[in-house]
Design a protein around this motif. Structure first.
Motif, PDB file in Angstrom:
ATOM      1  N   GLU A  96      47.343  -5.473  -9.819  1.00 58.26           N
ATOM      2  CA  GLU A  96      48.220  -4.474 -10.456  1.00 58.26           C
ATOM      3  C   GLU A  96      49.526  -4.246  -9.692  1.00 58.26           C
ATOM      4  OE1 GLU A  96      47.407  -3.246 -13.474  1.00 58.26           O
ATOM      5  OE2 GLU A  96      45.664  -4.569 -13.321  1.00 58.26           O
ATOM      6  N   SER A  97      49.790  -5.021  -8.651  1.00 56.61           N
ATOM      7  CA  SER A  97      50.990  -4.817  -7.836  1.00 56.61           C
ATOM      8  C   SER A  97      52.216  -5.437  -8.500  1.00 56.61           C
ATOM      9  CB  SER A  97      50.794  -5.445  -6.451  1.00 56.61           C
ATOM     10  OG  SER A  97      52.000  -5.401  -5.720  1.00 56.61           O
ATOM     11  N   PRO A  98      53.360  -4.741  -8.468  1.00 59.52           N
ATOM     12  CA  PRO A  98      54.593  -5.340  -9.000  1.00 59.52           C
ATOM     13  C   PRO A  98      55.086  -6.521  -8.161  1.00 59.52           C
ATOM     14  CG  PRO A  98      55.078  -3.227  -7.970  1.00 59.52           C
ATOM     15  CD  PRO A  98      53.572  -3.378  -7.982  1.00 59.52           C
ATOM     16  N   THR A  99      54.544  -6.678  -6.951  1.00 59.92           N
ATOM     17  CA  THR A  99      54.940  -7.799  -6.094  1.00 59.92           C
ATOM     18  C   THR A  99      53.798  -8.795  -5.923  1.00 59.92           C
ATOM     19  OG1 THR A  99      54.395  -6.499  -4.113  1.00 59.92           O
ATOM     20  CG2 THR A  99      56.693  -6.459  -4.865  1.00 59.92           C
ATOM     21  N   GLN A 100      52.837  -8.800  -6.846  1.00 59.75           N
ATOM     22  CA  GLN A 100      51.695  -9.715  -6.783  1.00 59.75           C
ATOM     23  C   GLN A 100      52.199 -11.151  -6.676  1.00 59.75           C
ATOM     24  OE1 GLN A 100      50.249 -12.091  -9.198  1.00 59.75           O
ATOM     25  NE2 GLN A 100      48.565 -12.404  -7.804  1.00 59.75           N
ATOM     26  N   GLY A 101      51.632 -11.901  -5.719  1.00 56.90           N
ATOM     27  CA  GLY A 101      52.013 -13.295  -5.503  1.00 56.90           C
ATOM     28  C   GLY A 101      53.086 -13.499  -4.450  1.00 56.90           C
ATOM     29  N   ASN A 102      53.749 -12.444  -3.998  1.00 58.26           N
ATOM     30  CA  ASN A 102      54.803 -12.588  -2.991  1.00 58.26           C
ATOM     31  C   ASN A 102      54.218 -12.853  -1.609  1.00 58.26           C
ATOM     32  OD1 ASN A 102      56.639 -12.082  -4.990  1.00 58.26           O
ATOM     33  ND2 ASN A 102      57.509 -10.254  -4.054  1.00 58.26           N
ATOM     34  N   VAL A 103      54.971 -13.611  -0.822  1.00 49.18           N
ATOM     35  CA  VAL A 103      54.618 -13.951   0.558  1.00 49.18           C
ATOM     36  C   VAL A 103      55.741 -13.466   1.462  1.00 49.18           C
ATOM     37  CG1 VAL A 103      54.217 -15.838   2.197  1.00 49.18           C
ATOM     38  CG2 VAL A 103      53.288 -15.988  -0.127  1.00 49.18           C
ATOM     39  N   ILE A 104      55.372 -12.848   2.571  1.00 53.16           N
ATOM     40  CA  ILE A 104      56.333 -12.464   3.615  1.00 53.16           C
ATOM     41  C   ILE A 104      55.933 -13.169   4.898  1.00 53.16           C
ATOM     42  CG2 ILE A 104      57.183 -10.604   5.093  1.00 53.16           C
ATOM     43  CD1 ILE A 104      56.774  -8.666   2.825  1.00 53.16           C
ATOM     44  N   GLU A 105      56.880 -13.803   5.559  1.00 52.51           N
ATOM     45  CA  GLU A 105      56.673 -14.409   6.877  1.00 52.51           C
ATOM     46  C   GLU A 105      57.590 -13.697   7.864  1.00 52.51           C
ATOM     47  OE1 GLU A 105      58.502 -18.243   8.557  1.00 52.51           O
ATOM     48  OE2 GLU A 105      56.562 -18.883   7.744  1.00 52.51           O
ATOM     49  N   LEU A 106      57.002 -13.101   8.897  1.00 56.00           N
ATOM     50  CA  LEU A 106      57.762 -12.379   9.923  1.00 56.00           C
ATOM     51  C   LEU A 106      57.489 -12.975  11.289  1.00 56.00           C
ATOM     52  CD1 LEU A 106      56.827  -8.766   8.814  1.00 56.00           C
ATOM     53  CD2 LEU A 106      59.064  -9.835   8.542  1.00 56.00           C
ATOM     54  N   ARG A 107      58.488 -12.942  12.149  1.00 54.12           N
ATOM     55  CA  ARG A 107      58.298 -13.258  13.561  1.00 54.12           C
ATOM     56  C   ARG A 107      58.532 -11.965  14.313  1.00 54.12           C
ATOM     57  NH1 ARG A 107      59.383 -17.655  11.057  1.00 54.12           N
ATOM     58  NH2 ARG A 107      58.633 -19.673  11.746  1.00 54.12           N
ATOM     59  N   ILE A 108      57.487 -11.520  14.994  1.00 54.45           N
ATOM     60  CA  ILE A 108      57.557 -10.250  15.708  1.00 54.45           C
ATOM     61  C   ILE A 108      57.171 -10.484  17.158  1.00 54.45           C
ATOM     62  CG2 ILE A 108      57.056  -8.942  13.609  1.00 54.45           C
ATOM     63  CD1 ILE A 108      54.217  -8.524  14.562  1.00 54.45           C
ATOM     64  N   GLY A 109      57.614  -9.599  18.035  1.00 58.63           N
ATOM     65  CA  GLY A 109      57.257  -9.752  19.436  1.00 58.63           C
ATOM     66  C   GLY A 109      58.007  -8.801  20.325  1.00 58.63           C
ATOM     67  N   GLU A 110      57.830  -9.006  21.611  1.00 61.67           N
ATOM     68  CA  GLU A 110      58.405  -8.080  22.581  1.00 61.67           C
ATOM     69  C   GLU A 110      59.924  -8.072  22.543  1.00 61.67           C
ATOM     70  OE1 GLU A 110      57.983  -9.672  26.825  1.00 61.67           O
ATOM     71  OE2 GLU A 110      56.518 -10.831  25.677  1.00 61.67           O
ATOM     72  N   GLU A 111      60.552  -9.209  22.201  1.00 60.48           N
ATOM     73  CA  GLU A 111      62.012  -9.237  22.119  1.00 60.48           C
ATOM     74  C   GLU A 111      62.513  -8.503  20.891  1.00 60.48           C
ATOM     75  OE1 GLU A 111      60.191 -12.080  22.217  1.00 60.48           O
ATOM     76  OE2 GLU A 111      60.853 -13.291  23.900  1.00 60.48           O
ATOM     77  N   ARG A 112      61.752  -8.575  19.827  1.00 56.62           N
ATOM     78  CA  ARG A 112      62.129  -7.950  18.558  1.00 56.62           C
ATOM     79  C   ARG A 112      60.955  -7.119  18.050  1.00 56.62           C
ATOM     80  NH1 ARG A 112      64.304 -10.332  13.131  1.00 56.62           N
ATOM     81  NH2 ARG A 112      64.956  -8.363  12.237  1.00 56.62           N
ATOM     82  N   PRO A 113      60.735  -5.952  18.670  1.00 54.92           N
ATOM     83  CA  PRO A 113      59.586  -5.144  18.279  1.00 54.92           C
ATOM     84  C   PRO A 113      59.742  -4.574  16.877  1.00 54.92           C
ATOM     85  CG  PRO A 113      60.807  -4.098  20.079  1.00 54.92           C
ATOM     86  CD  PRO A 113      61.498  -5.376  19.766  1.00 54.92           C
ATOM     87  N   MET A 114      58.651  -4.605  16.133  1.00 52.22           N
ATOM     88  CA  MET A 114      58.604  -3.944  14.842  1.00 52.22           C
ATOM     89  C   MET A 114      57.167  -3.591  14.522  1.00 52.22           C
ATOM     90  SD  MET A 114      59.452  -7.065  12.147  1.00 52.22           S
ATOM     91  CE  MET A 114      61.068  -7.379  12.793  1.00 52.22           C
ATOM     92  N   LEU A 115      57.031  -2.533  13.754  1.00 49.43           N
ATOM     93  CA  LEU A 115      55.736  -2.094  13.271  1.00 49.43           C
ATOM     94  C   LEU A 115      55.660  -2.477  11.801  1.00 49.43           C
ATOM     95  CD1 LEU A 115      53.120  -0.407  13.784  1.00 49.43           C
ATOM     96  CD2 LEU A 115      54.400   1.552  12.931  1.00 49.43           C
ATOM     97  N   VAL A 116      54.562  -3.122  11.404  1.00 50.30           N
ATOM     98  CA  VAL A 116      54.391  -3.569  10.029  1.00 50.30           C
ATOM     99  C   VAL A 116      53.125  -2.916   9.473  1.00 50.30           C
ATOM    100  CG1 VAL A 116      54.109  -5.566   8.506  1.00 50.30           C
ATOM    101  CG2 VAL A 116      55.496  -5.780  10.583  1.00 50.30           C
ATOM    102  N   THR A 117      53.275  -2.157   8.400  1.00 43.14           N
ATOM    103  CA  THR A 117      52.109  -1.574   7.740  1.00 43.14           C
ATOM    104  C   THR A 117      51.661  -2.516   6.634  1.00 43.14           C
ATOM    105  OG1 THR A 117      53.367  -0.272   6.131  1.00 43.14           O
ATOM    106  CG2 THR A 117      52.879   0.774   8.240  1.00 43.14           C
ATOM    107  N   VAL A 118      50.351  -2.752   6.594  1.00 41.79           N
ATOM    108  CA  VAL A 118      49.768  -3.683   5.629  1.00 41.79           C
ATOM    109  C   VAL A 118      48.733  -2.915   4.807  1.00 41.79           C
ATOM    110  CG1 VAL A 118      48.564  -5.873   5.324  1.00 41.79           C
ATOM    111  CG2 VAL A 118      50.077  -5.552   7.305  1.00 41.79           C
ATOM    112  N   PRO A 119      49.034  -2.677   3.520  1.00 44.96           N
ATOM    113  CA  PRO A 119      48.100  -1.906   2.700  1.00 44.96           C
ATOM    114  C   PRO A 119      46.866  -2.713   2.303  1.00 44.96           C
ATOM    115  CG  PRO A 119      50.018  -2.538   1.402  1.00 44.96           C
ATOM    116  CD  PRO A 119      50.271  -3.006   2.812  1.00 44.96           C
ATOM    117  N   PRO A 120      45.812  -2.032   1.859  1.00 49.22           N
ATOM    118  CA  PRO A 120      44.629  -2.734   1.360  1.00 49.22           C
ATOM    119  C   PRO A 120      45.005  -3.697   0.239  1.00 49.22           C
ATOM    120  CG  PRO A 120      44.199  -0.377   1.555  1.00 49.22           C
ATOM    121  CD  PRO A 120      45.660  -0.566   1.790  1.00 49.22           C
TER     122      PRO A 120
END
Length: 173
Positions: free
Chosen positions: A103-127
């Protein structure tokens, strides 16, 4: 055009004003918070999570860390009820998300992120959003997760698919 004698190719837009990759697809419910390091003379302080960032309104019930050795991949996994909040505290990780919610409006989408100590980010991932993590580089990476529901030892809210599943249109290389 400019006044120079060489022709080149103009860069495309790489990031937005919040330093999120400009080419990044969206997944409903996924929030990405770029975080600045506070540098001292011989130190670095990094905030991991604050309620006033308003990324979600869920509680924190458990905090755990995973240490990934160079080249390690943990994919694919998903939760039916649990919200993940992922942060790479040390090293570098590739975090890949796939929206499999019917039922998601973004069903099928893929996100690729590079995260780490040089570029800190917090990513929330829903059920319902499948995710995988790969350790990049030649040293271990430390992934911290602040979840809204503590792990239930008797009835885990943890689902898995094989790394090479044909059901997710992404391949870790």
């Amino acid at each position: 055009m400019s006044d120079w004698t060489l022709e080149g190719r103009k860069d495309s837009r790489l990031v937005d004003a919040d330093w999120a990759p400009a080419s990044l697809q969206k997944i409903e419910g996924v929030r990405i918070k770029a975080i600045a390091n506070m540098l001292g003379d011989r130190s670095r302080l990094t905030e991991i999570w604050r309620r006033d960032w308003l990324l979600d309104n869920q509680p924190i019930e458990q905090v755990f860390q995973s240490l990934l050795e160079p080249g390690a991949i943990t994919a694919w996994h998903c939760h039916a009820h649990t919200l993940d909040r992922m942060f790479c505290a040390l090293g570098r990780l590739k975090l890949v998300l796939f929206d499999a919610r019917a039922e998601s409006p973004t069903q099928g989408n893929v996100i690729e992120l590079r995260i780490g100590e040089e570029r800190p980010m917090l990513v929330t991932v829903p059920p319902g959003v499948w995710h995988g993590v790969a350790c990049l580089g030649s040293r271990p990476a430390l992934l911290v997760n602040l979840v809204d529901s503590a792990y239930d030892y008797d009835d885990p809210d943890h689902w898995r698919l094989p790394l090479d599943t044909p059901d997710i249109p992404y391949r870790f290389s």
